[in-house]
Write a protein that holds these residues in place. Structure first.
Motif, mmCIF file in Angstrom:
data_model
loop_
_atom_site.group_PDB
_atom_site.id
_atom_site.type_symbol
_atom_site.label_atom_id
_atom_site.label_comp_id
_atom_site.label_asym_id
_atom_site.label_seq_id
_atom_site.Cartn_x
_atom_site.Cartn_y
_atom_site.Cartn_z
ATOM 1 N N LEU A 131 0.834 -1.200 0.000
ATOM 2 C CA LEU A 131 0.000 0.000 0.000
ATOM 3 C C LEU A 131 0.870 1.253 0.000
ATOM 4 O O LEU A 131 1.996 1.233 0.502
ATOM 5 C CB LEU A 131 -0.893 0.024 1.247
ATOM 6 N N LYS A 134 0.883 6.377 3.374
ATOM 7 C CA LYS A 134 -0.158 6.900 4.273
ATOM 8 C C LYS A 134 -1.246 5.860 4.526
ATOM 9 O O LYS A 134 -1.736 5.722 5.642
ATOM 10 C CB LYS A 134 -0.786 8.175 3.700
ATOM 11 N N GLN A 135 -1.638 5.116 3.485
ATOM 12 C CA GLN A 135 -2.638 4.079 3.666
ATOM 13 C C GLN A 135 -2.098 2.972 4.559
ATOM 14 O O GLN A 135 -2.786 2.494 5.465
ATOM 15 C CB GLN A 135 -3.069 3.512 2.309
ATOM 16 N N HIS A 166 -8.024 7.327 4.191
ATOM 17 C CA HIS A 166 -6.908 6.419 3.895
ATOM 18 C C HIS A 166 -7.308 4.967 4.174
ATOM 19 O O HIS A 166 -6.963 4.067 3.392
ATOM 20 C CB HIS A 166 -5.662 6.782 4.712
ATOM 21 N N GLU A 169 -9.659 3.865 1.338
ATOM 22 C CA GLU A 169 -8.897 3.618 0.108
ATOM 23 C C GLU A 169 -8.039 2.358 0.245
ATOM 24 O O GLU A 169 -7.881 1.604 -0.716
ATOM 25 C CB GLU A 169 -8.021 4.826 -0.233
ATOM 26 N N ALA A 170 -7.480 2.129 1.420
ATOM 27 C CA ALA A 170 -6.651 0.941 1.649
ATOM 28 C C ALA A 170 -7.493 -0.326 1.499
ATOM 29 O O ALA A 170 -7.038 -1.302 0.894
ATOM 30 C CB ALA A 170 -6.013 1.003 3.038
ATOM 31 N N ARG A 173 -8.069 -0.954 -2.160
ATOM 32 C CA ARG A 173 -6.841 -1.386 -2.818
ATOM 33 C C ARG A 173 -6.456 -2.796 -2.367
ATOM 34 O O ARG A 173 -5.981 -3.597 -3.164
ATOM 35 C CB ARG A 173 -5.721 -0.409 -2.534
#
Length: 184
Positions: A131, A134-135, A166, A169-170, A173
């Motif tokens: 990742l 920040k994530q 974050h 989004e993590a 992803r």
């Protein structure tokens, strides 16, 4: 007749920058950026890190230009700022590595003897390591360390909403990364 900033000496630009002249500060940054970047690249050995370090040095220079005494040359002062930024980045990377390894060991220990769970956990951990910084940090702090989003925000020096973003989004992803790992 006023001298162009390109013709002004470092001492003149420093004096003007101390007084809040943004153009003079910009001229200093422009004049010395390649020097700082070259030093950062030599010390870090990585172009991406060198870019981050050079930008950090520019920020530090802006914060501390008023305290520059001029005892030594300006480039000597820039050497010190750059070396400190390199050392700070190295310390941060070391801390992140230790946290990542500790989180991986803890998650593997919590999984128990089930080898299928171990494999899934290892795949998930591998994806977490991929990742963006920040994530990854947000995931480690919230899920690995058990911090609330507000506490993680304090640690990361960002807003609570940004930590939540974050994490969101993590998760998106990670789904893709884990799915891709399963196809290999």
């Amino acid at each position: 007749m006023m001298l162009d900033d390109g013709d002004a000496s470092d001492a003149d630009l420093i004096g003007r920058a101390r007084d809040g002249d943004r153009a003079a500060f910009g001229a200093l940054v422009e004049r010395h950026y390649d020097f700082v970047h070259r030093l950062a690249w030599r010390w870090s050995g990585d172009r991406t890190n060198a870019e981050d370090i050079a930008q950090d040095v520019c920020v530090r220079m802006g914060r501390s230009i008023r305290t520059y005494r001029g005892d030594g040359s300006f480039t000597t002062w820039l050497y010190a700022l750059t070396l400190n930024a390199v050392r700070d980045m190295a310390r941060k990377a070391a801390r992140e590595t230790v946290k990542a390894q500790a989180y991986g060991v803890e998650m593997l220990a919590m999984a128990g003897p089930d080898s299928a769970a171990d494999e899934q956990l290892e795949a998930l951990w591998h994806a977490v390591r991929r990742l963006p910084d920040k994530q990854r940090d947000a995931v480690l702090l919230v899920y690995g360390e058990g911090l609330a989003h507000g506490a993680a925000a304090e640690v990361m020096a960002i807003s609570e909403a940004t930590v939540s973003w974050h994490i969101h989004e993590a998760k998106k992803r990670l789904k893709v990364l884990v799915r891709q790992a399963g196809e290999v």
